[in-house]
Write a protein that holds these residues in place. Structure first.
Motif, PDB file in Angstrom:
ATOM      1  N   VAL A  69       0.848  -1.199   0.000  1.00 24.18           N
ATOM      2  CA  VAL A  69       0.000   0.000   0.000  1.00 24.18           C
ATOM      3  C   VAL A  69       0.882   1.246   0.000  1.00 24.18           C
ATOM      4  N   LEU A  70       0.372   2.313  -0.570  1.00 25.72           N
ATOM      5  CA  LEU A  70       1.096   3.576  -0.595  1.00 25.72           C
ATOM      6  C   LEU A  70       0.669   4.464   0.578  1.00 25.72           C
ATOM      7  N   GLU A  71       1.300   5.615   0.686  1.00 27.47           N
ATOM      8  CA  GLU A  71       1.136   6.449   1.881  1.00 27.47           C
ATOM      9  C   GLU A  71      -0.300   6.896   2.109  1.00 27.47           C
ATOM     10  N   ARG A  72      -0.970   7.384   1.088  1.00 28.54           N
ATOM     11  CA  ARG A  72      -2.333   7.907   1.272  1.00 28.54           C
ATOM     12  C   ARG A  72      -3.284   6.804   1.731  1.00 28.54           C
ATOM     13  N   GLN A  73      -3.161   5.637   1.129  1.00 29.13           N
ATOM     14  CA  GLN A  73      -4.028   4.522   1.517  1.00 29.13           C
ATOM     15  C   GLN A  73      -3.699   4.042   2.930  1.00 29.13           C
ATOM     16  N   PHE A  74      -2.410   4.034   3.259  1.00 32.27           N
ATOM     17  CA  PHE A  74      -2.013   3.631   4.609  1.00 32.27           C
ATOM     18  C   PHE A  74      -2.590   4.587   5.638  1.00 32.27           C
ATOM     19  N   ARG A  75      -2.593   5.876   5.354  1.00 30.30           N
ATOM     20  CA  ARG A  75      -3.150   6.867   6.283  1.00 30.30           C
ATOM     21  C   ARG A  75      -4.649   6.662   6.475  1.00 30.30           C
ATOM     22  N   ARG A  76      -5.339   6.257   5.426  1.00 32.28           N
ATOM     23  CA  ARG A  76      -6.777   5.981   5.551  1.00 32.28           C
ATOM     24  C   ARG A  76      -7.011   4.816   6.506  1.00 32.28           C
ATOM     25  N   TYR A  77      -6.214   3.781   6.371  1.00 34.19           N
ATOM     26  CA  TYR A  77      -6.346   2.646   7.279  1.00 34.19           C
ATOM     27  C   TYR A  77      -6.052   3.063   8.720  1.00 34.19           C
ATOM     28  N   PHE A  78      -5.054   3.919   8.885  1.00 32.65           N
ATOM     29  CA  PHE A  78      -4.706   4.359  10.232  1.00 32.65           C
ATOM     30  C   PHE A  78      -5.839   5.188  10.851  1.00 32.65           C
ATOM     31  N   GLU A  79      -6.419   6.105  10.068  1.00 32.10           N
ATOM     32  CA  GLU A  79      -7.528   6.915  10.580  1.00 32.10           C
ATOM     33  C   GLU A  79      -8.719   6.031  10.945  1.00 32.10           C
ATOM     34  N   LYS A  80      -8.940   5.000  10.157  1.00 30.00           N
ATOM     35  CA  LYS A  80     -10.038   4.069  10.449  1.00 30.00           C
ATOM     36  C   LYS A  80      -9.742   3.300  11.733  1.00 30.00           C
ATOM     37  N   ALA A  81      -8.476   2.939  11.929  1.00 28.70           N
ATOM     38  CA  ALA A  81      -8.088   2.205  13.136  1.00 28.70           C
ATOM     39  C   ALA A  81      -8.203   3.079  14.372  1.00 28.70           C
ATOM     40  N   VAL A  82      -7.900   4.370  14.237  1.00 27.53           N
ATOM     41  CA  VAL A  82      -7.998   5.306  15.365  1.00 27.53           C
ATOM     42  C   VAL A  82      -9.418   5.367  15.898  1.00 27.53           C
ATOM     43  N   HIS A  83     -10.397   5.320  14.992  1.00 31.37           N
ATOM     44  CA  HIS A  83     -11.797   5.424  15.391  1.00 31.37           C
ATOM     45  C   HIS A  83     -12.432   4.065  15.688  1.00 31.37           C
ATOM     46  N   SER A  84     -11.614   3.016  15.719  1.00 28.86           N
ATOM     47  CA  SER A  84     -12.123   1.688  16.052  1.00 28.86           C
ATOM     48  C   SER A  84     -11.950   1.419  17.542  1.00 28.86           C
ATOM     49  N   GLY A  86     -10.690  -0.676  20.811  1.00 28.90           N
ATOM     50  CA  GLY A  86      -9.509  -1.467  21.126  1.00 28.90           C
ATOM     51  C   GLY A  86      -8.219  -0.785  20.738  1.00 28.90           C
ATOM     52  N   ASN A  87      -7.157  -1.571  20.694  1.00 32.64           N
ATOM     53  CA  ASN A  87      -5.823  -1.068  20.396  1.00 32.64           C
ATOM     54  C   ASN A  87      -5.723  -0.608  18.944  1.00 32.64           C
ATOM     55  N   THR A  88      -5.198   0.594  18.725  1.00 30.83           N
ATOM     56  CA  THR A  88      -5.117   1.162  17.375  1.00 30.83           C
ATOM     57  C   THR A  88      -4.197   0.347  16.483  1.00 30.83           C
ATOM     58  N   GLY A  89      -3.031  -0.054  17.003  1.00 30.17           N
ATOM     59  CA  GLY A  89      -2.091  -0.826  16.203  1.00 30.17           C
ATOM     60  C   GLY A  89      -2.648  -2.171  15.786  1.00 30.17           C
ATOM     61  N   ASP A  90      -3.332  -2.845  16.689  1.00 28.59           N
ATOM     62  CA  ASP A  90      -3.936  -4.136  16.368  1.00 28.59           C
ATOM     63  C   ASP A  90      -5.045  -3.976  15.328  1.00 28.59           C
ATOM     64  N   ALA A  91      -5.826  -2.911  15.465  1.00 26.94           N
ATOM     65  CA  ALA A  91      -6.894  -2.660  14.489  1.00 26.94           C
ATOM     66  C   ALA A  91      -6.318  -2.373  13.112  1.00 26.94           C
ATOM     67  N   LEU A  92      -5.196  -1.634  13.066  1.00 28.73           N
ATOM     68  CA  LEU A  92      -4.544  -1.329  11.793  1.00 28.73           C
ATOM     69  C   LEU A  92      -4.114  -2.603  11.078  1.00 28.73           C
ATOM     70  N   SER A 185     -13.166 -17.709   8.178  1.00 27.64           N
ATOM     71  CA  SER A 185     -13.798 -18.275   9.378  1.00 27.64           C
ATOM     72  C   SER A 185     -14.061 -17.216  10.435  1.00 27.64           C
ATOM     73  N   ARG A 186     -13.166 -16.243  10.530  1.00 30.89           N
ATOM     74  CA  ARG A 186     -13.314 -15.148  11.492  1.00 30.89           C
ATOM     75  C   ARG A 186     -12.506 -13.973  10.997  1.00 30.89           C
ATOM     76  N   LEU A 187     -12.699 -12.820  11.606  1.00 33.91           N
ATOM     77  CA  LEU A 187     -11.916 -11.652  11.230  1.00 33.91           C
ATOM     78  C   LEU A 187     -10.485 -11.799  11.753  1.00 33.91           C
ATOM     79  N   PRO A 188      -9.494 -11.443  10.951  1.00 29.33           N
ATOM     80  CA  PRO A 188      -8.106 -11.572  11.397  1.00 29.33           C
ATOM     81  C   PRO A 188      -7.769 -10.572  12.496  1.00 29.33           C
ATOM     82  N   VAL A 189      -6.830 -10.949  13.335  1.00 29.61           N
ATOM     83  CA  VAL A 189      -6.333 -10.065  14.399  1.00 29.61           C
ATOM     84  C   VAL A 189      -4.845  -9.860  14.179  1.00 29.61           C
ATOM     85  N   ALA A 190      -4.241  -9.034  15.038  1.00 26.68           N
ATOM     86  CA  ALA A 190      -2.834  -8.682  14.864  1.00 26.68           C
ATOM     87  C   ALA A 190      -1.933  -9.907  14.906  1.00 26.68           C
TER      88      ALA A 190
END
Length: 208
Positions: A69-84, A86-92, A185-190
């Protein structure tokens, strides 16, 4: 769509570890990082020790290169993880693992993530019986990812499955029958990520 078109072995050497960006070649004696483990570039003796910022940046770049992934797309994932929750890094990491191209790769249908992305973009796989050619699509629990029932698609995937088997993670179940398919089978985790990642460094860097 923007994408990296440079030499991918250079990225592995820069990050100091195998990112498996060239599929089967990474497991062979031709792997560039095995032959030249030093970072790319000249005047290595003049390079100073990485700063604190450099350590954080390298961890983020490693994840970007690994998942393609490139920078802009990575930032979108990070912003989505921030608003999720639990742990932001694990959500990312969870969001990155849920990408359709990554799931196709983890099922063993593609030799590398870039090859899996090409399979998706060219319409060789279906999700729940429908054609899906968007590599960044997010899979959900119960989704069925199946190779399209046509000779060209089946030959591409069967060739990869026959040449190189891959351990399938726990959140996926694969059936390599007449038509290879897999179920989420389930959603992936970190912990399902196949790369050692210090997510806290990434969170600290992107939160500045």
């Amino acid at each position: 769509m923007a994408r990296y078109t440079g030499p991918v072995c250079r990225l592995c050497r820069r990050d100091g570890m195998k990112l498996f960006l060239k599929g089967f070649r990474c497991d062979s004696t031709k792997c560039a990082i095995d032959r030249r483990p030093n970072p790319p570039g000249q005047q290595l003796s003049r390079r100073s020790k990485l700063t604190d910022y450099g350590i954080h940046l390298r961890e983020k770049q490693k994840v970007k290169h690994y998942y393609g992934v490139l920078e802009r797309q990575f930032r979108r994932y990070f912003e989505k993880a921030v608003h999720s929750r639990g742990n932001t890094g694990d959500a990312l990491l969870g969001f990155l693992e849920r990408r359709l191209d990554n799931v196709v790769y983890r099922m063993g249908f593609g030799a590398s993530r870039s090859a899996a992305r090409q399979l998706v973009n060219h319409g060789h796989v279906t999700v729940n019986g429908r054609r899906c050619d968007i590599a960044s699509s997010m899979v959900n629990t119960g989704d069925v990812i199946r190779v399209k029932n046509r000779a060209k698609s089946l030959d591409l995937v069967r060739g990869v499955l026959a040449e190189h088997g891959r351990d399938v993670p726990d959140f996926l179940s694969v059936s390599a029958g007449d038509i290879p398919e897999g179920i989420v089978s389930r959603l992936p985790v970190a912990e399902d990520a196949s790369l050692p990642i210090q997510t806290q460094l990434i969170v600290e860097l992107c939160s500045r």
